[in-house]
Write an enzyme that holds these catalytic residues in place. Structure first.
Site, PDB file in Angstrom:
ATOM      1  N   SER A   7       2.514   4.478   3.289  1.00 58.03           N
ATOM      2  CA  SER A   7       1.536   4.552   4.380  1.00 58.03           C
ATOM      3  C   SER A   7       1.810   3.481   5.440  1.00 58.03           C
ATOM      4  O   SER A   7       1.345   3.594   6.567  1.00 58.03           O
ATOM      5  CB  SER A   7       0.132   4.357   3.809  1.00 58.03           C
ATOM      6  OG  SER A   7       0.022   3.064   3.237  1.00 58.03           O
ATOM      7  N   CYS A  69       4.714   4.809  -2.726  1.00 55.51           N
ATOM      8  CA  CYS A  69       3.269   4.825  -2.494  1.00 55.51           C
ATOM      9  C   CYS A  69       2.596   5.463  -3.704  1.00 55.51           C
ATOM     10  O   CYS A  69       2.743   6.663  -3.930  1.00 55.51           O
ATOM     11  CB  CYS A  69       2.959   5.635  -1.234  1.00 55.51           C
ATOM     12  SG  CYS A  69       1.192   5.725  -0.891  1.00 55.51           S
ATOM     13  N   ASN A  70       1.878   4.658  -4.467  1.00 54.64           N
ATOM     14  CA  ASN A  70       1.200   5.178  -5.656  1.00 54.64           C
ATOM     15  C   ASN A  70       0.157   6.234  -5.294  1.00 54.64           C
ATOM     16  O   ASN A  70      -0.053   7.196  -6.022  1.00 54.64           O
ATOM     17  CB  ASN A  70       0.485   4.049  -6.392  1.00 54.64           C
ATOM     18  CG  ASN A  70       1.447   3.028  -6.958  1.00 54.64           C
ATOM     19  OD1 ASN A  70       1.863   3.131  -8.096  1.00 54.64           O
ATOM     20  ND2 ASN A  70       1.809   2.038  -6.158  1.00 54.64           N
ATOM     21  N   CYS A 178      -0.365  -0.645  -6.546  1.00 55.85           N
ATOM     22  CA  CYS A 178      -0.371  -0.276  -5.125  1.00 55.85           C
ATOM     23  C   CYS A 178       0.708  -1.151  -4.518  1.00 55.85           C
ATOM     24  O   CYS A 178       0.718  -2.378  -4.732  1.00 55.85           O
ATOM     25  CB  CYS A 178      -1.727  -0.575  -4.487  1.00 55.85           C
ATOM     26  SG  CYS A 178      -1.675  -0.481  -2.669  1.00 55.85           S
ATOM     27  N   HIS A 180       1.200  -2.263  -1.739  1.00 53.22           N
ATOM     28  CA  HIS A 180       0.759  -3.314  -0.815  1.00 53.22           C
ATOM     29  C   HIS A 180       0.435  -4.620  -1.560  1.00 53.22           C
ATOM     30  O   HIS A 180       0.542  -5.703  -0.987  1.00 53.22           O
ATOM     31  CB  HIS A 180      -0.517  -2.889  -0.070  1.00 53.22           C
ATOM     32  CG  HIS A 180      -0.278  -1.959   1.089  1.00 53.22           C
ATOM     33  ND1 HIS A 180       0.198  -0.686   0.929  1.00 53.22           N
ATOM     34  CD2 HIS A 180      -0.482  -2.139   2.431  1.00 53.22           C
ATOM     35  CE1 HIS A 180       0.278  -0.100   2.130  1.00 53.22           C
ATOM     36  NE2 HIS A 180      -0.123  -0.962   3.050  1.00 53.22           N
TER      37      HIS A 180
HETATM   38  N1  DGL Z   1       0.916   1.400  -0.738  1.00 56.03           N
HETATM   39  C1  DGL Z   1       0.224   2.583  -1.123  1.00 56.03           C
HETATM   40  C2  DGL Z   1      -0.001   2.642  -2.597  1.00 56.03           C
HETATM   41  O1  DGL Z   1       0.863   2.211  -3.340  1.00 56.03           O
HETATM   42  C3  DGL Z   1      -0.893   3.017  -0.211  1.00 56.03           C
HETATM   43  C4  DGL Z   1      -2.000   2.076   0.024  1.00 56.03           C
HETATM   44  C5  DGL Z   1      -2.906   2.568   1.115  1.00 56.03           C
HETATM   45  O2  DGL Z   1      -2.395   2.957   2.173  1.00 56.03           O
HETATM   46  O3  DGL Z   1      -4.123   2.599   0.893  1.00 56.03           O
HETATM   47  O4  DGL Z   1      -0.980   3.148  -3.075  1.00 56.03           O
END
Ligand code: DGL
Length: 252
Positions: A7, A69-70, A178, A180
């Site tokens: 994302s 991206c999880n 996640c 992030h």
């Molecule tokens: N980095 C993503 C994940 O691993 C998405 C986080 C997001 O955009 O809310 O879930």
């Protein structure tokens, strides 16, 4: 060429691990900054965004994809492989390698992720298949806060509030599910103390090395595509890939 999808800035943590293990691979990274954060979106929205993101990467030459991206892993239904003509072997996502890593582990696992990931139950089901029950903590605002470059104090507050009801012992392992979250590693450590934190980026990159090497040996090209300009993205790309030559384009 390998396409990496997230994302926004989260997938950069996976990209960093990929660059270490497949240094000469050519990579095109798509951060869908216009639609971030993904973790509070519905399943239907995530399916549409996933299809659009993968198509975009394919149009830019990606033959193999790392879905970093999880939150979109639950959208990667079997039908996707036919819809986008991707061979299952050409796609690596976050959940499989992470769960496989803990096969046989006796540690108590706690997993934190976005609301979309937790409510999809994709991790809970996958861990159940290897006989493990996990405790899950959904953190609603964290990916969005990291994405907009929030102050350290705000990041710490969000983590503190999310874990208020959770008791963590020092033999537990907290999985940062996640992509992030590893960007807020210091805040996690400050708030939660010495609980071991697990960043799945390394096992995902190991899987990529096994599946994509040596076919993906290339010239180390690194190209970033983002759907909306983002200061946070520019700053993190510069910081994490300091010694590397790369291009960054804002798609219109
Ligand atoms: N980095 C993503 C994940 O691993 C998405 C986080 C997001 O955009 O809310 O879930």
């Amino acid at each position: 060429m390998i396409g990496v999808f997230d994302s926004g800035v989260g997938g950069l943590t996976v990209l960093r691990a990929l660059r270490e293990r497949l240094p000469s691979a050519d990579i095109v990274y798509f951060g869908d900054t216009k639609n971030a954060p993904y973790g509070t979106r519905s399943r239907e929205e995530l399916t549409e965004l996933t299809i659009a993101g993968f198509k975009l990467l394919q149009e830019h030459g990606a033959e193999r994809i790392v879905s970093a991206c999880n939150s979109v892993s639950a959208s990667l239904a079997v039908s996707l492989f036919d819809a986008l003509s991707i061979a299952p072997q050409a796609l690596i996502e976050m959940v499989g390698p992470t769960v496989a890593y803990f096969k046989g582990s006796t540690a108590r696992l706690v997993l934190c992720a976005t609301p979309a990931t937790i409510s999809s139950e994709i991790y809970q089901n996958a861990f159940r298949m290897i006989g493990k029950d996990i405790e899950c903590v959904a953190i609603k605002e964290l990916a969005g806060a990291i994405e907009r470059g929030a102050e350290e104090q705000e990041i710490e507050r969000i983590i503190r509030e999310a874990f208020v009801q959770v008791s963590l012992k020092k033999d537990d392992i907290l999985i940062l599910a996640c992509t992030h979250y590893p960007l807020a590693l210091a805040a996690f450590q400050k708030v939660l103390g010495d609980v071991p934190l697990f960043d799945p980026a390394s096992v995902v990159a190991d899987r990529a090395r096994r599946q994509f090497w040596p076919q993906e040996a290339g010239d180390s090209t690194l190209r970033f595509l983002i759907s909306k300009d983002s200061e946070t993205f520019r700053a993190l790309a510069k910081q994490l890939f300091a010694g590397e030559k790369y291009s960054l384009e804002v798609l219109t």
